[in-house]
Design a protein around this motif. Structure first.
Motif, PDB file in Angstrom:
ATOM      1  N   THR A 120      31.169  13.027  26.176  1.00 44.10           N
ATOM      2  CA  THR A 120      32.195  13.627  25.329  1.00 44.10           C
ATOM      3  C   THR A 120      31.396  14.080  23.851  1.00 44.10           C
ATOM      4  O   THR A 120      31.063  12.994  23.172  1.00 44.10           O
ATOM      5  N   VAL A 121      31.281  15.356  23.672  1.00 40.07           N
ATOM      6  CA  VAL A 121      30.658  15.776  22.304  1.00 40.07           C
ATOM      7  C   VAL A 121      31.591  16.668  21.753  1.00 40.07           C
ATOM      8  O   VAL A 121      32.426  17.615  22.573  1.00 40.07           O
ATOM      9  N   LEU A 122      31.469  17.070  20.455  1.00 42.79           N
ATOM     10  CA  LEU A 122      32.320  18.057  19.801  1.00 42.79           C
ATOM     11  C   LEU A 122      31.983  19.397  20.326  1.00 42.79           C
ATOM     12  O   LEU A 122      32.818  20.143  20.250  1.00 42.79           O
ATOM     13  N   ASP A 123      30.760  19.817  20.363  1.00 46.35           N
ATOM     14  CA  ASP A 123      30.333  21.171  20.932  1.00 46.35           C
ATOM     15  C   ASP A 123      29.910  20.936  22.447  1.00 46.35           C
ATOM     16  O   ASP A 123      29.029  21.629  22.898  1.00 46.35           O
ATOM     17  N   GLY A 124      30.766  20.393  23.376  1.00 45.62           N
ATOM     18  CA  GLY A 124      30.418  20.499  24.638  1.00 45.62           C
ATOM     19  C   GLY A 124      30.479  21.578  25.206  1.00 45.62           C
ATOM     20  O   GLY A 124      31.094  22.641  24.825  1.00 45.62           O
ATOM     21  N   ARG A 125      29.641  21.736  26.599  1.00 51.13           N
ATOM     22  CA  ARG A 125      29.467  22.958  27.181  1.00 51.13           C
ATOM     23  C   ARG A 125      30.754  23.510  27.912  1.00 51.13           C
ATOM     24  O   ARG A 125      31.088  24.440  27.833  1.00 51.13           O
ATOM     25  N   SER A 127      35.099  22.737  28.518  1.00 52.15           N
ATOM     26  CA  SER A 127      36.361  22.239  28.120  1.00 52.15           C
ATOM     27  C   SER A 127      36.834  21.190  29.227  1.00 52.15           C
ATOM     28  O   SER A 127      36.524  21.266  30.341  1.00 52.15           O
ATOM     29  N   THR A 159      28.103  18.073  29.407  1.00 49.83           N
ATOM     30  CA  THR A 159      28.912  17.600  28.012  1.00 49.83           C
ATOM     31  C   THR A 159      30.371  18.135  28.135  1.00 49.83           C
ATOM     32  O   THR A 159      30.367  19.436  28.346  1.00 49.83           O
ATOM     33  N   ARG A 161      34.107  18.950  25.828  1.00 49.81           N
ATOM     34  CA  ARG A 161      34.767  18.909  24.661  1.00 49.81           C
ATOM     35  C   ARG A 161      36.129  18.700  24.811  1.00 49.81           C
ATOM     36  O   ARG A 161      36.593  19.283  26.061  1.00 49.81           O
ATOM     37  N   GLU A 169      39.195  17.551  12.785  1.00 51.62           N
ATOM     38  CA  GLU A 169      37.668  17.652  13.346  1.00 51.62           C
ATOM     39  C   GLU A 169      37.515  16.764  14.479  1.00 51.62           C
ATOM     40  O   GLU A 169      36.703  17.297  15.250  1.00 51.62           O
ATOM     41  N   SER A 170      37.735  15.563  14.593  1.00 53.03           N
ATOM     42  CA  SER A 170      37.559  14.914  15.751  1.00 53.03           C
ATOM     43  C   SER A 170      38.365  13.927  15.817  1.00 53.03           C
ATOM     44  O   SER A 170      39.783  13.862  15.092  1.00 53.03           O
TER      45      SER A 170
END
Length: 191
Positions: A120-125, A127, A159, A161, A169-170
């Motif tokens: 889990t990352v903010l800019d994951g490839r 959704s 990754t 998101r 933001e998060s």
């Protein structure tokens, strides 16, 4: 069983208002190898989580969503910390919860055991709405302050998101875990 005075109970407890029971227990000695030997298909992996309330809540959510195990990877909080135990609301006794001090090694072992590793990352490839949750999966959740380390993210299969339409933001790590683990449980029910 031993009766103690109220004063002694307060000294033995780490809460301001103890419930009146104190126990001495043996800690489970479950290792990552033990968990992987059972063929898990749904694992939560908080990485470098230092806040006991978040860790305990994450354990509770993982239990509620039917995860096979929780692996606290890297330099994470002790799951038997008093605050973590209370936040887990007893769920720590319902599923295997293991610690593995080397996050990179833990991710490699889980991946080598045949689980897709979803970071889990903010800019994951991809959704969360579109991720394929049919294969066995291990979710990586990083600390809110700085997220997952790059060397951990590079080991992930994908990754991911969490789509957010608001202005935040998060998310808090326990909230992000709840969303992802719920989505996984939902996908498993749909099969």
């Amino acid at each position: 069983m031993h009766l103690v005075t109220e004063k002694a109970a307060k000294v033995l407890s780490d809460t301001v208002t103890p419930v009146g029971l104190v126990a001495v227990c043996a800690m489970p000695d479950t290792r990552l190898d033990d968990v992987l030997a059972t063929g898990p298909t749904f694992v939560a992996m908080p990485v470098e989580i230092s806040e006991p309330g978040n860790a305990g809540t994450l354990i509770r959510v993982a239990d509620a969503m039917g995860a096979d195990a929780v692996v606290l990877a890297g330099d994470s909080v002790d799951p038997y910390n008093g605050k973590c135990l209370r936040a887990s609301a007893g769920s720590i006794f319902s599923l295997p919860v293991v610690t593995h001090g080397d996050a990179v090694d833990a991710v490699r072992q889980v991946r080598d055991a045949g689980l897709q590793v979803l970071a889990t990352v903010l800019d994951g490839r991809v959704s969360l709405d579109d991720v394929d949750l049919s294969p066995p999966a291990a979710w990586l959740f990083g600390p809110e302050a700085h997220g997952l380390a790059p060397e951990v993210v590079t080991l992930a299969t994908s990754t991911v998101r969490i789509p957010m339409s608001g202005s935040a933001e998060s998310l808090n790590v326990a909230a992000a875990a709840a969303i992802c683990l719920y989505q996984t449980a939902r996908a498993r029910r749909s099969r």
